[in-house]
Scaffold this active site. Structure first.
Site, PDB file in Angstrom:
ATOM      1  CD  GLU A  45     -97.643  -4.770 -59.743  1.00  0.00           C
ATOM      2  OE1 GLU A  45     -96.868  -5.079 -60.678  1.00  0.00           O
ATOM      3  OE2 GLU A  45     -98.879  -4.906 -59.821  1.00  0.00           O
ATOM      4  NE  ARG A  49    -104.764  -7.907 -57.186  1.00  0.00           N
ATOM      5  CZ  ARG A  49    -104.406  -9.050 -57.736  1.00  0.00           C
ATOM      6  NH1 ARG A  49    -104.807 -10.183 -57.213  1.00  0.00           N
ATOM      7  NH2 ARG A  49    -103.628  -9.048 -58.781  1.00  0.00           N
ATOM      8  CB  THR A  73    -104.494  -3.695 -58.172  1.00  0.00           C
ATOM      9  OG1 THR A  73    -103.629  -4.803 -57.954  1.00  0.00           O
ATOM     10  CG2 THR A  73    -105.854  -4.244 -58.568  1.00  0.00           C
ATOM     11  CE  LYS A 133     -99.712  -6.150 -64.749  1.00  0.00           C
ATOM     12  NZ  LYS A 133     -99.837  -6.023 -63.295  1.00  0.00           N
TER      13      LYS A 133
END
Ligand SMILES: O=C(O)C(=O)C[C@H](O)[C@H](O)COP(=O)(O)O
Length: 213
Positions: A45, A49, A73, A133
């Site tokens: 992943e 960011r 994110t 998640k």
């Protein structure tokens, strides 16, 4: 179950851990992903960011196509298409607003939406998502939360992430509704920044060897 969820379950079944990576320099991305795959962690992943995160995803898609790269994110609908265009094969969100859930439900890319409460998990299940998640996992209740929700909502599967490390991961992996865990401990920012792939490979091999439930 939606085809997208089947894809996510198969991807998650390939290793007990999804390393969560924050990459400043996209030139390191392909070698980093290849290192993780070689060590036994084929799903990575990349968090959106950093300013060059999409370039990092692009670099992995081209330079390490054996990796399954997820974009993390994701907090707004516009990022879904950007991540898919960059070559991400899946989307991960920390939490899921109603607007983001709508966009994910319509998207042509598999998504693992984030939740932190039973009500949020139920709302996502109603929209057709069954692989979620749990974030932030440790702060939200950890393995006890996961065992608790398995009774009333047995068809949901989780990738808990947030506050998990090599020591705490086995307790999560022992939960029957956990398909894998996510975390940054395999790819600490300091090691990524200096391109210490040997150290990352050691951490990744340990993570890949963690026992599953
Ligand atoms: O922003 C997102 O979408 C994320 O994926 C957040 C990460 O899951 C956490 O940052 C994990 O961090 P650790 O607790 O250090 O393992």
């Amino acid at each position: 179950m939606r085809a997208h969820d089947t894809f996510l379950l198969e991807a998650a079944a390939r290793a007990p851990v999804i390393p969560v990576v924050t990459i400043e320099d996209p030139h390191l991305a392909a070698e980093l992903a290849a290192t993780l795959v070689a060590a036994g962690l084929p799903v990575v992943e990349v968090t959106l960011r950093t300013p060059r995160a999409l370039d990092a995803i692009r670099a992995i898609a081209h330079g390490a196509p054996e990796a399954i790269v997820l974009a993390g994110t994701i907090v707004s609908p516009s990022q879904i298409g950007e991540a898919a265009d960059a070559g991400a094969t899946g989307i991960v969100t920390p939490g899921t607003s109603p607007r983001l859930a709508d966009a994910l439900a319509e998207a042509q890319i598999p998504a693992m939406p984030g939740c932190a409460t039973v009500s949020e998990a139920m709302a996502l299940h109603e929209r057709g998502f069954s692989v979620l998640k749990l974030f932030p996992a440790a702060a939200s209740g950890g393995p006890a939360w996961l065992k608790g929700i398995a009774g009333p909502l047995p068809s949901l599967r989780f990738c808990p992430t947030g506050g998990i490390d090599a020591q705490s991961a086995p307790a999560y992996l022992a939960c029957p509704n956990v398909v894998c865990v996510g975390g940054t401990w395999v790819t600490p920012n300091a090691l990524v920044a200096k391109g210490d792939f040997a150290a990352i490979a050691r951490l990744a091999r340990e993570a890949a060897a963690l026992p599953r439930g």
